[in-house]
Design an enzyme around this catalytic site. Structure first.
Site, mmCIF file in Angstrom:
data_model
loop_
_atom_site.group_PDB
_atom_site.id
_atom_site.type_symbol
_atom_site.label_atom_id
_atom_site.label_comp_id
_atom_site.label_asym_id
_atom_site.label_seq_id
_atom_site.Cartn_x
_atom_site.Cartn_y
_atom_site.Cartn_z
ATOM 1 N N PRO A 7 0.818 -1.216 0.000
ATOM 2 C CA PRO A 7 0.000 0.000 0.000
ATOM 3 C C PRO A 7 0.852 1.268 0.000
ATOM 4 C CG PRO A 7 -0.129 -1.119 2.138
ATOM 5 C CD PRO A 7 0.670 -2.008 1.239
ATOM 6 N N ASP A 8 0.347 2.341 -0.599
ATOM 7 C CA ASP A 8 1.049 3.628 -0.498
ATOM 8 C C ASP A 8 0.650 4.300 0.816
ATOM 9 O OD1 ASP A 8 -1.458 4.710 -0.957
ATOM 10 O OD2 ASP A 8 -0.977 5.572 -2.910
ATOM 11 N N PHE A 9 1.057 5.532 1.008
ATOM 12 C CA PHE A 9 0.685 6.245 2.235
ATOM 13 C C PHE A 9 -0.700 6.863 2.132
ATOM 14 C CE2 PHE A 9 5.057 7.583 4.195
ATOM 15 C CZ PHE A 9 5.187 6.299 4.691
ATOM 16 N N ARG A 10 -0.900 7.603 1.032
ATOM 17 C CA ARG A 10 -1.969 8.590 1.075
ATOM 18 C C ARG A 10 -3.226 8.281 0.275
ATOM 19 N NH1 ARG A 10 2.849 10.891 1.404
ATOM 20 N NH2 ARG A 10 3.246 12.120 3.280
ATOM 21 N N GLN B 200 11.709 7.148 -3.466
ATOM 22 C CA GLN B 200 11.339 7.376 -2.071
ATOM 23 C C GLN B 200 11.000 6.054 -1.414
ATOM 24 O OE1 GLN B 200 8.586 11.115 -1.859
ATOM 25 N NE2 GLN B 200 8.392 10.248 -3.892
ATOM 26 N N ASN B 201 10.957 4.992 -2.225
ATOM 27 C CA ASN B 201 10.489 3.720 -1.693
ATOM 28 C C ASN B 201 11.567 3.025 -0.893
ATOM 29 O OD1 ASN B 201 8.144 4.316 -2.934
ATOM 30 N ND2 ASN B 201 8.408 2.897 -4.643
ATOM 31 N N ASP C 109 11.179 -0.334 -0.355
ATOM 32 C CA ASP C 109 10.888 -1.761 -0.584
ATOM 33 C C ASP C 109 11.961 -2.480 -1.397
ATOM 34 O OD1 ASP C 109 10.374 -1.013 -3.307
ATOM 35 O OD2 ASP C 109 8.271 -0.644 -2.833
ATOM 36 N N HIS D 53 15.121 7.742 0.783
ATOM 37 C CA HIS D 53 14.648 7.569 2.155
ATOM 38 C C HIS D 53 15.205 6.286 2.776
ATOM 39 C CE1 HIS D 53 11.011 10.360 1.139
ATOM 40 N NE2 HIS D 53 12.140 11.011 1.254
ATOM 41 N N CYS E 74 20.067 -3.728 20.335
ATOM 42 C CA CYS E 74 21.519 -3.788 20.251
ATOM 43 C C CYS E 74 22.053 -4.311 21.599
ATOM 44 C CB CYS E 74 21.995 -2.363 19.996
ATOM 45 S SG CYS E 74 23.751 -2.138 19.933
ATOM 46 N N CYS F 239 24.066 -2.917 23.335
ATOM 47 C CA CYS F 239 24.188 -1.740 24.214
ATOM 48 C C CYS F 239 22.836 -1.381 24.844
ATOM 49 C CB CYS F 239 24.741 -0.533 23.445
ATOM 50 S SG CYS F 239 23.505 0.424 22.544
ATOM 51 N N SER G 99 2.897 11.436 -4.729
ATOM 52 C CA SER G 99 2.088 12.639 -4.500
ATOM 53 C C SER G 99 2.986 13.869 -4.381
ATOM 54 C CB SER G 99 1.256 12.472 -3.213
ATOM 55 O OG SER G 99 2.122 12.358 -2.093
ATOM 56 N N CYS H 175 0.596 3.539 -13.146
ATOM 57 C CA CYS H 175 1.976 3.512 -13.643
ATOM 58 C C CYS H 175 2.152 2.380 -14.642
ATOM 59 C CB CYS H 175 2.951 3.315 -12.483
ATOM 60 S SG CYS H 175 2.999 4.697 -11.359
HETATM 61 P P1 CNA Z 1 2.131 8.803 -1.347
HETATM 62 O O1 CNA Z 1 2.139 10.152 -0.748
HETATM 63 O O2 CNA Z 1 1.313 7.732 -0.710
HETATM 64 O O3 CNA Z 1 1.659 9.008 -2.863
HETATM 65 C C1 CNA Z 1 1.470 7.932 -3.742
HETATM 66 C C2 CNA Z 1 1.013 8.512 -5.064
HETATM 67 O O4 CNA Z 1 0.945 7.464 -6.002
HETATM 68 C C3 CNA Z 1 -0.371 9.172 -5.016
HETATM 69 O O5 CNA Z 1 -0.337 10.347 -5.763
HETATM 70 C C4 CNA Z 1 -1.269 8.117 -5.666
HETATM 71 O O6 CNA Z 1 -2.359 8.691 -6.351
HETATM 72 C C5 CNA Z 1 -0.324 7.484 -6.636
HETATM 73 N N1 CNA Z 1 -0.628 6.095 -6.955
HETATM 74 C C6 CNA Z 1 -0.995 5.081 -6.119
HETATM 75 N N2 CNA Z 1 -1.112 3.928 -6.780
HETATM 76 C C7 CNA Z 1 -0.818 4.209 -8.085
HETATM 77 C C8 CNA Z 1 -0.749 3.449 -9.279
HETATM 78 N N3 CNA Z 1 -0.998 2.127 -9.287
HETATM 79 N N4 CNA Z 1 -0.401 4.070 -10.417
HETATM 80 C C9 CNA Z 1 -0.142 5.409 -10.435
HETATM 81 N N5 CNA Z 1 -0.191 6.188 -9.350
HETATM 82 C C10 CNA Z 1 -0.508 5.592 -8.193
HETATM 83 O O7 CNA Z 1 3.606 8.222 -1.506
HETATM 84 P P2 CNA Z 1 4.940 8.996 -1.876
HETATM 85 O O8 CNA Z 1 5.893 7.976 -2.308
HETATM 86 O O9 CNA Z 1 4.703 10.163 -2.733
HETATM 87 O O10 CNA Z 1 5.331 9.557 -0.431
HETATM 88 C C11 CNA Z 1 6.582 9.456 0.017
HETATM 89 C C12 CNA Z 1 6.732 8.440 1.161
HETATM 90 C C13 CNA Z 1 5.945 7.176 0.988
HETATM 91 C C14 CNA Z 1 8.132 7.973 1.210
HETATM 92 O O11 CNA Z 1 8.729 8.433 2.370
HETATM 93 C C15 CNA Z 1 8.108 6.438 1.169
HETATM 94 O O12 CNA Z 1 9.102 5.895 1.995
HETATM 95 C C16 CNA Z 1 6.780 6.081 1.620
HETATM 96 N N6 CNA Z 1 6.237 4.756 1.279
HETATM 97 C C17 CNA Z 1 6.974 3.844 0.601
HETATM 98 C C18 CNA Z 1 6.429 2.602 0.281
HETATM 99 C C19 CNA Z 1 7.263 1.612 -0.482
HETATM 100 O O13 CNA Z 1 8.466 1.516 -0.255
HETATM 101 N N7 CNA Z 1 6.669 0.858 -1.407
HETATM 102 C C20 CNA Z 1 5.120 2.304 0.632
HETATM 103 C C21 CNA Z 1 4.386 3.262 1.354
HETATM 104 C C22 CNA Z 1 4.957 4.485 1.660
#
Ligand code: CNA
Length: 277
Positions: A45-48, A118-119, A121, A138, A170, A172, A210, A253
């Protein structure tokens, strides 16, 4: 988007024109800037995103606010929510998407200057994007250390704790945390050392973000005005579309990279590469 302003680098503000630019020989340096949206189709899952994003689903962890799960001072007091989540997100449980394969394909073509992610994973690495072309802005789950004495901690012990739902410490006595950047922590030096590459890009492709977390979100703004910028995302972000050579591809994407690959004549190669990963 100001449709009246004619593009300069591209012949047109279309996917086809982006493909023509890539194939023209004038586009030698491609920079990707990516976020959680490139991994949602892998099951992370994403964050937002409302409803499915992590922030919507953290109530069960009893946090004061959702971002607290990645807040270093909150972690010191209560690491349990982070480790609950880490168990779900831990690498090894997920496969790269066709979008990750596309980044690899651009690298294989010799066009990838840098992929800023930023991921956390590590799916770009899993897709075979060369490490020297990656900036994990990150950090990642690939290593971990004590938050007090900074001593590294072993991968196998970490995996054991993640799987058993216990909290690693740890010798420590300090808490152990993966080397992912929490709110309140500085970004890795590799990020700062590589920022200038955004300025050198001929083409910037922003995907699945985002663009709300700084300083990462400032990267597309550093592209020169002779750089074409493409946004492949479910929603518009970061003001991309405001410059004359910006192209918006709103949607997933995976669909976006497949459309672009088709225009490039790389579609068969892309699917083949993805299947081999
Ligand atoms: P976010 O703020 O959650 O934004 C995600 C964006 O992607 C949004 O604009 C969504 O509309 C868009 N989106 C979601 N699914 C799809 C899709 N299938 N196709 C196209 N667009 C899509 O996440 P950001 O990465 O912008 O925010 C930064 C944070 C999220 C970082 O610090 C990460 O570490 C953190 N994060 C990472 C993971 C991961 O590693 N996979 C997962 C969740 C959060």
């Amino acid at each position: 988007v100001d449709e009246d302003v004619a593009p300069v680098v591209l012949t047109d503000r279309t996917v086809k024109a982006v493909a023509e630019f890539i194939l023209s020989g004038n586009c030698k340096k491609v920079v990707f800037m990516v976020g959680a949206g490139i991994s949602t189709s892998a099951g992370i899952p994403d964050f937002r995103t409302p409803g499915t994003g992590l922030y919507s689903n953290l109530q069960r962890l009893n946090l004061p606010h959702p971002e607290a799960v990645f807040d270093i001072s909150f972690f010191r007091e209560n690491p349990v929510p982070f480790y609950t989540l880490a168990r779900e997100l831990y690498p090894g449980n997920f496969k790269p998407t066709v979008t990750h394969a596309f980044i690899r394909l651009v690298a294989d073509k010799g066009l990838l200057l840098k992929c800023f992610t930023q991921n956390i994973d590590t799916l770009e690495r899993a897709a075979g994007v060369p490490a020297d072309r990656m900036v994990e802005a990150h950090g990642s789950f690939a290593s971990q250390r004590c938050i007090d004495c900074k001593a590294p901690y072993s991968d196998s012990d970490m995996r054991h704790h993640i799987n058993s739902g216990t909290i690693p410490r740890c010798p420590c006595g300090g808490l152990v945390k993966p080397d992912i950047t929490f709110f309140g922590e500085a970004l890795p030096s590799t990020f700062h050392d590589s920022i200038h590459l955004a300025e050198e890009a001929d083409l910037a492709i922003v995907m699945g973000s985002s663009l709300s977390v700084y300083p990462f979100a400032a990267l597309p703004g550093r592209c020169s005005d002779t750089c074409a910028r493409v946004l492949i995302n479910m929603e518009s972000a970061g003001g991309i579309g405001s410059r004359r050579d910006d192209v918006l591809m709103l949607g997933t994407c995976d669909n976006g990279v497949r459309r672009l690959a088709k225009e490039l004549g790389w579609d068969v190669e892309l699917e083949k590469l993805w299947n081999s990963i």
